[in-house]
Enzyme design. Structure first.
Site, PDB file in Angstrom:
ATOM      1  N   CYS A 138       0.831  -1.207   0.000  1.00  0.00           N
ATOM      2  CA  CYS A 138       0.000   0.000   0.000  1.00  0.00           C
ATOM      3  C   CYS A 138       0.865   1.256   0.000  1.00  0.00           C
ATOM      4  CB  CYS A 138      -0.906  -0.006   1.230  1.00  0.00           C
ATOM      5  SG  CYS A 138      -1.889   1.489   1.397  1.00  0.00           S
ATOM      6  N   CYS A 141      -0.397   4.125   2.266  1.00  0.00           N
ATOM      7  CA  CYS A 141      -0.166   3.867   3.698  1.00  0.00           C
ATOM      8  C   CYS A 141       1.306   4.078   4.054  1.00  0.00           C
ATOM      9  CB  CYS A 141      -0.522   2.430   4.077  1.00  0.00           C
ATOM     10  SG  CYS A 141      -2.048   1.804   3.379  1.00  0.00           S
ATOM     11  N   ASP A 142       2.214   3.598   3.212  1.00  0.00           N
ATOM     12  CA  ASP A 142       3.622   3.480   3.624  1.00  0.00           C
ATOM     13  C   ASP A 142       4.595   4.353   2.842  1.00  0.00           C
ATOM     14  OD1 ASP A 142       2.813   1.535   5.445  1.00  0.00           O
ATOM     15  OD2 ASP A 142       3.043  -0.081   3.988  1.00  0.00           O
TER      16      ASP A 142
END
Ligand code: NAP
Length: 313
Positions: A138, A141-142
């Site tokens: 992701c 997200c990261d």
């Protein structure tokens, strides 16, 4: 649970992505007593999408978070009930559908499955060991953890390219590793990736192993044409090698294809009457927010007709 205590909904919807939220909007607006069971955030995969450019009505695009929030708000406007639980199984009790979660059991006349997909794993040594320590599925997200890094992205589809383009906001540079010499992704994403100076490609190549100590330090990449294996230092590797449907909990109940996608007719009805499916978990041609919402509406309308046929007005 005794029969007298059993709470029976007209419709239970499993999944709160665009298909489930649209189905919920339609059934609750049609005054059907509806429960939506969601595990995690409303919006499904939209919540991990930075910008959605191909959903009509938003000419400048809309962030996945914002579209999720708007769809949730609209679905809740007409009195839908929601619980945040994970469904573990579905069974039949006479004409009723029984939906089991870790916490409880729910019953309904009609069921709409909108459970979507999850990321497929690559299945190479080091992948599981380094999840959250350099291995990610992701970018939204990261991505920010990889500021000014050199990283790898695996895959040649829309996910790999859109996420790679997004990651160039943070990283110094990235290499897309693809197992063939042609991309599967939509042309506009290909054009953007090819013209992005931070993106390089390694064609005809696969990841053989992800190596590190506490965190990822390098990847072994094998050229599938020559067999040559090279080790590249890296801090991160993002894997986008496709999706698998979240339908394991339905195995044996309804008809699915060999990959686990649910087979439905034009009403979005599955092989069992009164059980419908919408969105990415269905076998279909195109998996997009635009198609998910159309199917959510279709499944909801078909569920309403199914209930009318059973005498519910
Ligand atoms: P996908 O289209 O199935 O692409 C998966 C990619 O991973 C393919 O390039 C495939 O290679 C590669 N791959 C699969 N298994 C592999 C393995 N074991 N080792 C190495 N490479 C492997 O999946 P996706 O990109 O996640 O997209 C899924 C769906 O969501 C698609 O329908 C897509 O259009 C949609 N989507 C749309 C958007 C958008 O419109 N903005 C964004 C994201 C996703 P091959 O090409 O050789 O098969």
């Amino acid at each position: 649970m005794g029969k007298e205590e059993k709470k029976v909904y007209d419709v239970v919807i499993i999944g709160g992505g665009p298909a489930g939220l649209t189905a919920g909007l339609y059934t609750s607006r049609a005054r059907l007593h509806t429960l939506l069971i969601q595990n995690g955030l409303f919006g499904g995969q939209m919540t991990t999408t930075e910008l959605i450019e191909n959903y009509p009505g938003f000419p400048q695009g809309v962030t996945g978070d914002e579209l999720s929030r708007l769809m949730e708000e609209q679905a809740k406007r007409f009195g839908i009930e929601t619980v945040n639980e994970e469904v573990t199984g579905v069974g039949l009790e006479g004409d009723l559908k029984q939906i089991r979660t870790y916490e409880s059991s729910y019953f309904s006349q009609a069921l709409i499955i909108c459970t979507g997909t999850e990321y497929r794993k690559l299945g190479v040594p080091g992948e599981d060991q380094f999840v959250g320590k350099g291995v990610s599925y992701c970018a939204t997200c990261d991505g920010a953890f990889f500021k000014d890094s050199e990283i790898f992205v695996v895959g040649g589809g829309d996910s790999a390219l859109t996420e790679a383009i997004f990651l160039t906001k943070f990283v110094k540079g990235l290499t897309i590793v693809h197992r063939r010499d042609a991309l599967r992704a939509t042309k506009i994403y290909q054009e953007r990736a090819f013209s992005n100076p931070k993106i390089r490609f390694l064609w005809n190549s696969v990841i053989q192993e992800i190596k590190g100590d506490q965190v990822v330090r390098s990847v072994l990449v094998r050229n599938v044409k020559t067999g040559e294996v090279q080790e590249f230092p890296t801090e991160g590797i993002f894997l986008f090698v496709g999706l698998i449907p979240r339908t394991r909990f339905l195995k044996g109940l309804i008809q699915m294809d060999e990959e686990g996608y649910i087979i439905t007719d034009e009403k979005c009805e599955t092989s069992l009457p009164g059980i419908f499916a919408a969105g990415d978990c269905r076998r279909k041609l195109l998996r997009q927010v635009a198609t998910a919402v159309g199917e959510g509406a279709t499944a909801a309308f078909a569920a309403e007709k199914y209930l009318e046929g059973k005498g519910r007005t």
